[in-house]
Design an enzyme around this catalytic site. Structure first.
Site, PDB file in Angstrom:
ATOM      1  N   VAL C  92       0.817  -1.215   0.000  1.00  0.00           N
ATOM      2  CA  VAL C  92       0.000   0.000   0.000  1.00  0.00           C
ATOM      3  C   VAL C  92       0.854   1.271   0.000  1.00  0.00           C
ATOM      4  CG1 VAL C  92      -1.974  -1.130   1.071  1.00  0.00           C
ATOM      5  CG2 VAL C  92      -0.342   0.069   2.522  1.00  0.00           C
ATOM      6  N   ARG C  93       2.176   1.114   0.121  1.00  0.00           N
ATOM      7  CA  ARG C  93       3.071   2.260  -0.041  1.00  0.00           C
ATOM      8  C   ARG C  93       3.091   2.773  -1.476  1.00  0.00           C
ATOM      9  NH1 ARG C  93       7.181   3.466   3.553  1.00  0.00           N
ATOM     10  NH2 ARG C  93       7.493   5.116   2.059  1.00  0.00           N
ATOM     11  N   ARG C 154      -6.774  -7.107  17.724  1.00  0.00           N
ATOM     12  CA  ARG C 154      -5.845  -7.344  16.607  1.00  0.00           C
ATOM     13  C   ARG C 154      -4.422  -6.859  16.879  1.00  0.00           C
ATOM     14  NH1 ARG C 154      -6.724  -2.379  12.248  1.00  0.00           N
ATOM     15  NH2 ARG C 154      -7.466  -0.933  13.846  1.00  0.00           N
ATOM     16  N   ARG C 181       9.901  -4.617  -7.781  1.00  0.00           N
ATOM     17  CA  ARG C 181       9.560  -5.756  -6.954  1.00  0.00           C
ATOM     18  C   ARG C 181       9.934  -7.112  -7.553  1.00  0.00           C
ATOM     19  NH1 ARG C 181       9.154  -3.288  -2.025  1.00  0.00           N
ATOM     20  NH2 ARG C 181       7.468  -1.773  -1.963  1.00  0.00           N
TER      21      ARG C 181
END
Lengths: 218, 218, 218, 218
Positions: C92-93, C154, C181
């Site tokens: 999500v970066r 959590r 990636r």
């Protein structure tokens, strides 16, 4: 064309005072922030212990390795005057910068001479070019007198009409802008702007924008 | 001005085939994606079990609650023809959209009549306006004949010159664009564009862009 | 890990029908949009006249020349299941993608086994790892029984806990994501994700994401 | 949780010196930049002639009218320590901010106590919570001793593990962040962060972030 660096990211003086830190420039700040992601040490320790050589080394590596976020921490605001709307239309396409542009919706820009491309002078057409501007200007004023709002009268103003902008851009997107616009394929006017920006920014961030690192620009 | 919706986000036909799912529209997709963040059930189960009323309900709530990401999942590509460079200069400022614009650096746009603001006609200045265009056009061609590159000859072309763009925008930023540009304070030409886009998009996404939800636009 | 391409940018079927055009894929669309910026011809003529070779040629050049906007016109939605929150936190970066993630604020994810790094198995620690998970799970449920809201329970869930996301990304940012990636320096789990995405996307856009163009990725 | 404002956008001291201008704060700068789009006067004249009341008036109107670019000219860098990865995972979703986060790939964060939600204490489960952390910590170190790389050993670390980030955000996106995260529906830890940021920023930009303008936040 006149370009000025009017503002940039700087340490909070209050933060420096509270922690008894000397004033440091933007490269020092960015290199310390970068380094703090990889250590147990906090930012304060890093700021206290870092020497000049380490700063240069980290900044250099951040460009070579494409660590965008390091340059991205530094923002700059430029004032740009005396450019055409050919340039401004291209410029505002850079989506990651922020712009404030003098609007033709409420401002009459006809007191300023239009931008003249050198090739028009070389072709011996400078007189025709400026006579056409005089006619355009005169029609613009007639339209306004006849009740046409200036936001509509501007439809006849040429691309060459002078405009003025403020651009805020971060270092990472500035590197991308410079790569694209200093390139010989770029249009002459925006290329001139890119060169002036590069020469201004090198004074403030000599390592981040050094000539040696140009080959790594993204 | 001519606006066409040429493409938008649609289910992968292969995905539907593999899982034996019926074809569903974008609102169905976005509402299912939104719902999948809050349940144990996977997307497939949601797609199989959701009824029309639930889709309408979820889409409506996503706008009311400002859940940008729901609309943000849906992208649209519009082709925009017959607009001025007054409009395009404003339009490309929308930083979260992507644009491809016909360039004046290599394309001569003078075969198309310039955009005429209604107030010029109302002021009885239509003839002067079009005579000035004829002179501009003629000077443009003389410049090109004398060896001025067309990327420089364009400096004399007016804001009114026709241009053509392709705009890709996601639903969330489209909602913001419509809010800003359908507003009575918006300039007339971009307002007309916003209205045409709204009327096109309502056919494809009737709930997301419904008149009833306009007060929630962000 | 399970990755599915659930949706992508496709021509508006209505547009194709009205203009009597055959169905074309995304690369055809992007190459036509790109070409339309440089010609007098409109998009319709380009779509009618373009042959397969020209599409391949234009797509290839757009990557080689770094014309981001061509790939940027194509958006893709991926469903990603069975990944850890180590991965999702990194994922999500990527600021230019849009995410919808299953929330731990209102969903109990403990019925799914946590992600197990291969190095834990290699070190002979698999049993300790899964016994620790059992204890964590049991404490999680005790906390909930004692009245701790699951959004607070959590806090004890490990990074290894399974999560599920939907990612929307355009082709240009996808190229950047894959470059970063698929790289051997990337962390193993996100690298696996990048490889699966690359192999899915090559079926849909074989030229844009071809192995031959990897050296030009930005 | 510890939040510090370490840097922000400030006038170039060289620019002030050259033009013999007094030091002005960020709101003065932003209001002058905004005003310069609507006048013939250049920025220098505006900076020389503007009085305090005009600055307050323009800043107030920019928020009321949703002129994002005014606040957007001002960037801020915050250092955030002593927060959980629940918070950081939510935080890095804010796509228009830039983050540098301490990585668990190469840094062992187990010397710091994990974040404890107040509801765990209220449920009388504080001891179980911290005993579980001791076991987790001990397993983490055993894994590392057995040869598991720390980037894999971290898979067992809980969401509660402390982390540290640097966030750069512009004023416009900060207003959006504060609106979303000061809201009572926001999760308690990120809400606490938003409140601390708001109280810091009000000292530097008292008009832009005043309580009175909260109803206009976008």
């Amino acid at each position: 064309m006149k370009v000025r660096l009017i503002a940039y990211m700087q340490f909070n003086p209050e933060y420096l005072r509270q922690h008894n830190l000397p004033v440091r420039n933007g490269e020092w700040m960015a290199s310390a922030l970068m380094h703090s992601t990889r250590t147990r040490e906090g930012l304060l320790e890093i700021l206290r212990e870092t020497c000049e050589e380490e700063v240069v080394d980290r900044i250099t590596k951040s460009v070579q390795w494409g660590h965008f976020t390091v340059a991205g921490m530094l923002d700059f605001i430029f004032e740009i005057e005396g450019v055409s709307r050919v340039l401004s239309h291209q410029l505002v396409r850079h989506r990651m910068a922020w712009f404030l542009q003098q609007t033709q919706r409420s401002t009459d820009p006809t007191h300023l001479v239009p931008i003249l491309p050198p090739t028009v002078t070389e072709a011996g057409m400078e007189n025709d070019y400026s006579q056409h501007w005089d006619k355009t200007k005169s029609l613009y004023h007639t339209l306004v007198e006849k009740g046409v709002p200036i936001e509509d009268a501007r439809y006849i103003l040429p691309n060459a009409t002078q405009t003025r902008l403020v651009m805020k851009i971060d270092g990472s997107n500035l590197i991308h802008f410079l790569k694209l616009r200093i390139d010989p394929h770029a249009q002459w006017e925006i290329r001139e702007l890119a060169k002036q920006i590069h020469s201004l920014i090198k004074k403030t961030c000599p390592n981040l924008f050094s000539e040696e690192l140009k080959e790594y620009w993204w």
